[in-house]
Design a protein around this motif. Structure first.
Motif, PDB file in Angstrom:
ATOM      1  N   ALA A  21      18.520 120.444  90.153  1.00 10.76           N
ATOM      2  CA  ALA A  21      19.261 120.971  91.295  1.00 10.76           C
ATOM      3  C   ALA A  21      19.357 119.927  92.400  1.00 10.76           C
ATOM      4  O   ALA A  21      18.480 119.095  92.573  1.00 10.76           O
ATOM      5  N   ALA A  22      20.451 119.981  93.134  1.00 13.67           N
ATOM      6  CA  ALA A  22      20.594 119.100  94.285  1.00 13.67           C
ATOM      7  C   ALA A  22      19.653 119.576  95.380  1.00 13.67           C
ATOM      8  O   ALA A  22      19.619 120.754  95.713  1.00 13.67           O
ATOM      9  N   PRO A  23      18.829 118.693  95.955  1.00 15.00           N
ATOM     10  CA  PRO A  23      17.840 119.116  96.947  1.00 15.00           C
ATOM     11  C   PRO A  23      18.491 119.499  98.265  1.00 15.00           C
ATOM     12  O   PRO A  23      19.578 119.025  98.598  1.00 15.00           O
ATOM     13  N   PRO A  24      17.835 120.384  99.040  1.00 17.43           N
ATOM     14  CA  PRO A  24      18.369 120.754 100.354  1.00 17.43           C
ATOM     15  C   PRO A  24      18.299 119.578 101.323  1.00 17.43           C
ATOM     16  O   PRO A  24      17.546 118.625 101.120  1.00 17.43           O
ATOM     17  N   VAL A  25      19.086 119.666 102.412  1.00 23.37           N
ATOM     18  CA  VAL A  25      19.244 118.561 103.357  1.00 23.37           C
ATOM     19  C   VAL A  25      18.711 118.959 104.728  1.00 23.37           C
ATOM     20  O   VAL A  25      19.016 120.034 105.238  1.00 23.37           O
ATOM     21  N   VAL A  26      17.893 118.064 105.327  1.00 22.82           N
ATOM     22  CA  VAL A  26      17.361 118.252 106.676  1.00 22.82           C
ATOM     23  C   VAL A  26      17.920 117.148 107.560  1.00 22.82           C
ATOM     24  O   VAL A  26      17.759 115.965 107.255  1.00 22.82           O
ATOM     25  N   ALA A  27      18.585 117.524 108.636  1.00 21.97           N
ATOM     26  CA  ALA A  27      19.106 116.535 109.581  1.00 21.97           C
ATOM     27  C   ALA A  27      18.151 116.406 110.759  1.00 21.97           C
ATOM     28  O   ALA A  27      17.708 117.413 111.326  1.00 21.97           O
ATOM     29  N   VAL A  28      17.797 115.169 111.108  1.00 22.61           N
ATOM     30  CA  VAL A  28      16.937 114.893 112.263  1.00 22.61           C
ATOM     31  C   VAL A  28      17.834 114.419 113.405  1.00 22.61           C
ATOM     32  O   VAL A  28      18.467 113.372 113.313  1.00 22.61           O
ATOM     33  N   VAL A  29      17.902 115.209 114.489  1.00 24.77           N
ATOM     34  CA  VAL A  29      18.815 114.902 115.587  1.00 24.77           C
ATOM     35  C   VAL A  29      18.062 114.893 116.917  1.00 24.77           C
ATOM     36  O   VAL A  29      16.928 115.369 117.016  1.00 24.77           O
ATOM     37  N   GLY A  30      18.722 114.367 117.917  1.00 20.78           N
ATOM     38  CA  GLY A  30      18.146 114.289 119.260  1.00 20.78           C
ATOM     39  C   GLY A  30      18.869 113.209 120.046  1.00 20.78           C
ATOM     40  O   GLY A  30      19.658 112.448 119.491  1.00 20.78           O
ATOM     41  N   ARG A  31      18.577 113.131 121.342  1.00 18.03           N
ATOM     42  CA  ARG A  31      19.233 112.100 122.141  1.00 18.03           C
ATOM     43  C   ARG A  31      18.627 110.733 121.812  1.00 18.03           C
ATOM     44  O   ARG A  31      17.608 110.651 121.117  1.00 18.03           O
ATOM     45  N   PRO A  32      19.230 109.658 122.294  1.00 18.93           N
ATOM     46  CA  PRO A  32      18.765 108.315 121.916  1.00 18.93           C
ATOM     47  C   PRO A  32      17.314 108.049 122.327  1.00 18.93           C
ATOM     48  O   PRO A  32      16.844 108.510 123.369  1.00 18.93           O
ATOM     49  N   ASN A  33      16.621 107.321 121.444  1.00 13.50           N
ATOM     50  CA  ASN A  33      15.297 106.762 121.744  1.00 13.50           C
ATOM     51  C   ASN A  33      14.200 107.800 121.960  1.00 13.50           C
ATOM     52  O   ASN A  33      13.276 107.583 122.732  1.00 13.50           O
ATOM     53  N   VAL A  34      14.283 108.910 121.246  1.00 16.02           N
ATOM     54  CA  VAL A  34      13.181 109.890 121.308  1.00 16.02           C
ATOM     55  C   VAL A  34      12.231 109.729 120.120  1.00 16.02           C
ATOM     56  O   VAL A  34      11.238 110.455 120.017  1.00 16.02           O
ATOM     57  N   GLY A  35      12.541 108.787 119.224  1.00 10.86           N
ATOM     58  CA  GLY A  35      11.641 108.526 118.098  1.00 10.86           C
ATOM     59  C   GLY A  35      12.067 109.167 116.800  1.00 10.86           C
ATOM     60  O   GLY A  35      11.222 109.456 115.945  1.00 10.86           O
ATOM     61  N   LYS A  36      13.380 109.383 116.632  1.00  7.55           N
ATOM     62  CA  LYS A  36      13.848 110.053 115.412  1.00  7.55           C
ATOM     63  C   LYS A  36      13.540 109.227 114.161  1.00  7.55           C
ATOM     64  O   LYS A  36      13.041 109.754 113.170  1.00  7.55           O
ATOM     65  N   SER A  37      13.875 107.939 114.194  1.00  6.84           N
ATOM     66  CA  SER A  37      13.670 107.104 112.999  1.00  6.84           C
ATOM     67  C   SER A  37      12.186 106.945 112.681  1.00  6.84           C
ATOM     68  O   SER A  37      11.797 106.905 111.499  1.00  6.84           O
ATOM     69  N   THR A  38      11.353 106.857 113.708  1.00 14.13           N
ATOM     70  CA  THR A  38       9.899 106.790 113.472  1.00 14.13           C
ATOM     71  C   THR A  38       9.425 108.068 112.801  1.00 14.13           C
ATOM     72  O   THR A  38       8.605 108.038 111.869  1.00 14.13           O
ATOM     73  N   LEU A  39       9.964 109.205 113.240  1.00 17.22           N
ATOM     74  CA  LEU A  39       9.591 110.483 112.631  1.00 17.22           C
ATOM     75  C   LEU A  39      10.090 110.565 111.188  1.00 17.22           C
ATOM     76  O   LEU A  39       9.364 111.058 110.305  1.00 17.22           O
ATOM     77  N   VAL A  40      11.282 110.063 110.934  1.00 15.19           N
ATOM     78  CA  VAL A  40      11.815 110.063 109.569  1.00 15.19           C
ATOM     79  C   VAL A  40      10.895 109.269 108.644  1.00 15.19           C
ATOM     80  O   VAL A  40      10.566 109.704 107.535  1.00 15.19           O
ATOM     81  N   ASN A  41      10.462 108.092 109.098  1.00 13.36           N
ATOM     82  CA  ASN A  41       9.535 107.289 108.290  1.00 13.36           C
ATOM     83  C   ASN A  41       8.248 108.053 108.008  1.00 13.36           C
ATOM     84  O   ASN A  41       7.674 107.959 106.919  1.00 13.36           O
ATOM     85  N   ARG A  42       7.785 108.814 108.986  1.00 15.18           N
ATOM     86  CA  ARG A  42       6.562 109.593 108.817  1.00 15.18           C
ATOM     87  C   ARG A  42       6.784 110.720 107.803  1.00 15.18           C
ATOM     88  O   ARG A  42       5.928 110.995 106.963  1.00 15.18           O
TER      89      ARG A  42
END
Length: 459
Positions: A21-42
């Motif tokens: 099955a195709a896995p479900p999708v989670v989008a990580v959003v927020g205003r700039p520089n709140v640490g989204k990419s760091t959280l994604v890596n985590r």
């Protein structure tokens, strides 16, 4: 599709490797520089997203596979969202809005050290309109003292904030558990039994998929426009064709590569893959008025590897002339030779030409897909085949087929127990003769070899 395996026969259950099955999708959003990419890596457990202490590093949405407690899902990192953005920033914000609209769930990240800003409240309004399940993450909570500041995020009205430090990992395990709680089960994991047969209409953008569905249904069920990309999400419709009710899945056009698709096209590609895996028969629509493309071949291969019955609809036949039909015949002989087993209809969804043949072609493909050969008949056939066309001698040895069995149907999957490894060309020969003997029209065949293990000599 041929391969050599060393697993027990019992592992070839229906849908084992052929209906993931195709896995479900989670989008990580927020205003700039709140640490989204760091959280994604985590969340994904590895350093994959680019992280820099500068707003706007992430521009496009980028997806990563994640696994937690045995469940797979896709995490999408988006650029910083700002409601009054212009130029490049506006395009980044648009990407983030598309991510929100197409994801199954959303993780909204805010900076605890900065607090709630007007931009955050603007994002909240977008999230509420989307009606998607949302997790509020208060990031940069590095110690106990920052917990009280995180509690102030209740004022956003999105429920309990989850205090997390993406940098140190504090609270990330609880956050992952919370994400799994709001994610839907992956589409295709549980398929209805005894319901209408499922038929997916797939193909490149703007080849006439929605027009075909509308013609079969006898009404305007799907939006049709000359601009490619009109359809985004798969649309399920119950349609009666020749007295039989089918569940048709009209899908968005598959772009060149999923990773190269932009904006909503990326999510459309994910959902189209899920539609293929939910279906029993796939109608691959090809534009007969244009040369066959690499995309067409990739889609056909995708259907074959997914183990689905296949019908090729050469659409827009009304736009072809004698010269184009002659070239198309050559393209089919050259490029589609490995799909010679598939059913084909030359049709025009616009004028209705030969659309009435689609129903019979679907039933023919389903019959081939579900064909089962008894063990006795199969081994009698293999005995005659080996006697008249034995495997060539390789290295002084001539491998033989000792025994064969059909492990499953839908798709037909055969396991051959042999005295040694066999050439791929000989396996293709066996597959061709299987089709000549037993049919399997419109269905791929999965053929696996189980070479006999050599007995070790006792000293």
């Amino acid at each position: 599709m041929t391969e050599s395996i060393d697993t027990p026969v019992t592992e070839f259950g229906p849908g084992d490797n052929f209906a993931a099955a195709a896995p479900p999708v989670v989008a990580v959003v927020g205003r700039p520089n709140v640490g989204k990419s760091t959280l994604v890596n985590r969340l994904i457990g590895r350093r994959a997203a680019v992280v820099q202490d500068t707003p706007g590093v992430t521009r496009d949405r980028v997806s990563y596979d994640a696994l937690w407690n045995g469940r797979q899902f896709v995490v999408v990192d988006t650029g910083g969202w700002a409601p009054d953005a212009k130029g490049m920033a506006a395009q980044i914000a648009e990407q983030a809005e598309l991510a929100i609209s197409a994801a199954d769930a959303v993780v909204f990240v805010v900076d605890t050290n900065v607090g709630i800003l007007d931009h955050d409240e603007a994002v909240v309004r977008v999230l509420r309109r989307s009606k998607k399940p949302v997790l509020l993450v208060a990031n940069k909570v590095d110690d106990q003292r920052a917990e009280a500041e995180a509690a102030a995020m209740w004022n956003l009205g999105l429920g309990e904030p989850h205090p997390v430090s993406a940098l140190t990992g504090r609270g990330s395990g609880d956050l992952l558990d919370a994400i799994l709680d709001i994610l839907p089960e992956a589409p295709g994991e549980i398929l209805e039994e005894g319901g209408p047969r499922r038929v997916a209409i797939v193909g490149r953008p703007n080849v006439g998929k929605s027009s075909l569905l509308n013609k079969l249904a006898g009404s305007q069920r799907s939006v049709v426009d000359n601009a490619s990309g009109t359809t985004v999400d798969p649309v399920d419709e119950l349609v009666e064709v020749d007295g039989t009710v089918y569940r048709f899945i009209d899908t968005a056009g598959i772009r060149r590569k999923v990773k190269e698709a932009s904006g909503h096209e990326y999510y459309a590609s994910l959902r189209t893959q899920g539609a293929i895996e939910r279906a029993e028969v796939c109608i691959v629509v090809v534009d007969a008025s244009e040369p066959l493309t690499e995309q067409d071949l990739r889609i056909l291969t995708n259907v074959e590897e997914s183990g689905r019955a296949l019908l090729i609809a050469f659409n827009k036949w009304d736009l072809t002339d004698d010269e184009r039909r002659r070239y198309l015949g050559r393209e089919v002989e050259r490029d589609l030779v490995q799909f010679g087993w598939a059913g084909a209809v030359n049709m025009s969804a616009l004028t209705g030409r030969h659309v009435d043949k689609v129903g019979a072609a679907i039933e023919d493909a389903l019959e081939g897909w579900e064909t089962r050969v008894s063990t006795g008949k199969l081994n009698a056939f293999l005995g005659r085949l080996v006697a008249s066309h034995p495997h060539p001698v390789r290295g002084g040895k001539q491998p033989r087929i000792l025994f064969g069995t059909q492990a499953q149907s839908a798709p037909p999957t055969f396991i051959l127990f042999t005295s040694g490894k066999m050439d791929a060309s000989y396996l293709r020969f066996i597959e061709r003769r299987l089709r000549e003997e037993f049919g399997f029209h419109g269905s791929p065949i999965h053929l696996s070899i189980r070479p006999r293990e050599k007995r070790s000599k006792k000293s």
